[in-house]
Design an enzyme around this catalytic site. Structure first.
Site, PDB file in Angstrom:
ATOM      1  CG  HIS A 161       2.117  -4.640   5.785  1.00  0.00           C
ATOM      2  ND1 HIS A 161       1.170  -5.268   5.469  1.00  0.00           N
ATOM      3  CD2 HIS A 161       3.064  -4.740   4.805  1.00  0.00           C
ATOM      4  CE1 HIS A 161       1.334  -5.604   4.060  1.00  0.00           C
ATOM      5  NE2 HIS A 161       2.560  -5.368   3.826  1.00  0.00           N
ATOM      6  CG  ASP A 376     -16.994  14.370   0.570  1.00  0.00           C
ATOM      7  OD1 ASP A 376     -16.602  14.940   1.706  1.00  0.00           O
ATOM      8  OD2 ASP A 376     -17.878  14.812  -0.104  1.00  0.00           O
TER       9      ASP A 376
END
Length: 434
Positions: A161, A376
């Site tokens: 982060h 995908d």
């Protein structure tokens, strides 16, 4: 039961990072974030018509190759954070790639997908989630691909982060999956890293990077608001509101009630903090695929002793968002307050209240627009589900889309006592499934 680790390696960019990009400095926003990872897990169904072991080897090879190909665009991820210099050394040290598998039926894929228990999800991610990148050898990005005995797969991404927010992780996943799928959309996703130019950091003079005084890990639980629940909630409101706003109001009302119960029926002032994405809201607008930490806190303070209803909360939350949207618009405008005036004062005030025992602070982060269910990787399958890594901030809620795109999944993190009260709230029982 934890998966068996088959291999652990470093994947390096397919082309070297240019010398002029070798030093990636932290922005002001980066410097004010704790040392923790942002973790996302995507679950893919098995293909019953394939040889599972052979297919897994093919998938692993394709993922490694496509990851290497996309890393030059996301070059800081393959670097290492140098603590004393407050920068990322982008010398292509590589990202961690872990291959794992469950070898027996002790972990059922369908059961895990339906329950999404945070402890099981943590086993699908790299183990270190707080006080990360302390060492110059710690990777800033870790990927784990786990195969279940049935042939299903979990692809997890853990990013520091310190340099990436959730929207940046979403951009990375979109680019990587598109490249693996040979759609060449990865090339159309033009990642950029201008945050240091817009929000210059203080560098080593800033002192040690911020750390969280980590409490025992809060209890994390997923609450699902399906389409019918959203429709029912909207029917009780006089104005049409977004799913995110409605769900935030329901959860806020429940958590304010939990705090009131614990305070013997009295109401403490309540600070509700919503994280907003600055991309597209500044003038001129930041690019959609700008990477870094580019979120802004939108806090509102409720001081009334009276019980606040869902519609009131929806309006209060909306007012807080609109104010910060306006702040974003003037951040870089001539004659405006400038980014420093927009960010530093409200941030200091928010943190002061967050650390105060006199104020009840509730926090929200919206991940519903990350497009995770479109990832995908070329197997002809999109995710059946999406999960997240652990959060170390109590009273923190992360909102994600459901697979159908018409509901919300709220990942709520509370201490054990608060969670016991929260699950008994009438609205939570009425509108959610866990």
């Amino acid at each position: 039961m934890k998966p068996n680790i088959i291999s652990r390696k470093l994947i390096k960019p397919c082309t070297p990072t240019p010398p002029n990009l070798n030093k990636y400095k932290l922005s002001y926003m980066d410097e004010n974030l704790p040392q923790m990872n942002v973790g996302i897990i995507l679950f893919y169904p098995p293909n019953p018509n394939t040889n599972i072991p052979k297919e897994f080897r093919v998938h692993i090879h394709e993922l490694e190759k496509s990851l290497s190909e996309i890393l030059p665009q996301f070059y800081p991820l393959a670097g290492r954070f140098i603590k004393n210099d407050h920068l990322v050394d982008c010398s292509d040290q590589g990202v961690e790639f872990v291959e794992a598998e469950f070898v027996d039926d002790d972990v059922d894929f369908v059961d895990l997908l339906s329950k999404m228990e945070t402890k099981q999800l943590s086993d699908l991610l790299q183990p270190k989630f707080h006080q990360v990148d302390e060492l110059p050898t710690d990777p800033l990005l870790s990927v784990q691909v786990t195969q279940f005995k049935c042939g299903a797969l979990a692809v997890s991404v853990s990013v520091s982060h310190r340099i990436f927010d959730a929207a940046s992780v979403g951009t990375f996943i979109a680019a990587w999956s598109s490249n693996a799928n040979n759609k060449n959309l990865g090339g159309k996703i033009s990642a950029s890293f201008e945050s240091i130019l817009l929000f210059p950091g203080n560098g080593p003079s800033f002192g040690p990077c911020l750390t969280l005084p980590y409490p025992p890990t809060p209890v994390g639980k997923r609450f699902c608001f399906n389409k019918d629940a959203i429709v029912s909630l909207r029917s009780k409101l006089t104005t049409y509101y977004s799913r995110v706003r409605v769900v935030c109001a329901v959860i806020s009302k429940a958590l304010i009630g939990v705090d009131r119960t614990k305070q013997g029926g009295k109401s403490r002032p309540c600070q509700i903090v919503q994280a907003i994405n600055m991309r597209g809201r500044t003038i001129p607008p930041l690019p959609k695929h700008s990477c870094g930490n580019l979120s802004l806190s939108a806090p509102v303070l409720i001081t009334t002793d009276k019980v606040v209803g869902i519609e009131q909360l929806v309006d209060i939350l909306g007012d807080g968002l609109e104010k910060r949207f306006a702040d974003c618009a003037e951040m870089f405008s001539p004659g405006g307050r400038g980014w420093h005036g927009v960010i530093t004062g409200p941030m200091a005030d928010m943190v002061e209240k967050l650390c105060s025992d006199e104020v009840n602070t509730i926090m929200f982060s919206d991940w519903s627009k990350l497009g995770l269910y479109e990832a995908d990787f070329g197997w002809g399958q999109k995710p059946l589900g999406a999960g997240m890594g652990p959060i170390f901030q109590e009273k923190m809620t992360v909102l994600m889309d459901n697979k159908e795109g018409d509901g919300m999944e709220a990942w709520v993190y509370l201490n054990a006592e608060d969670m016991a009260y929260f699950v008994r709230d009438e609205d939570i029982k009425l509108y959610t499934m866990s």
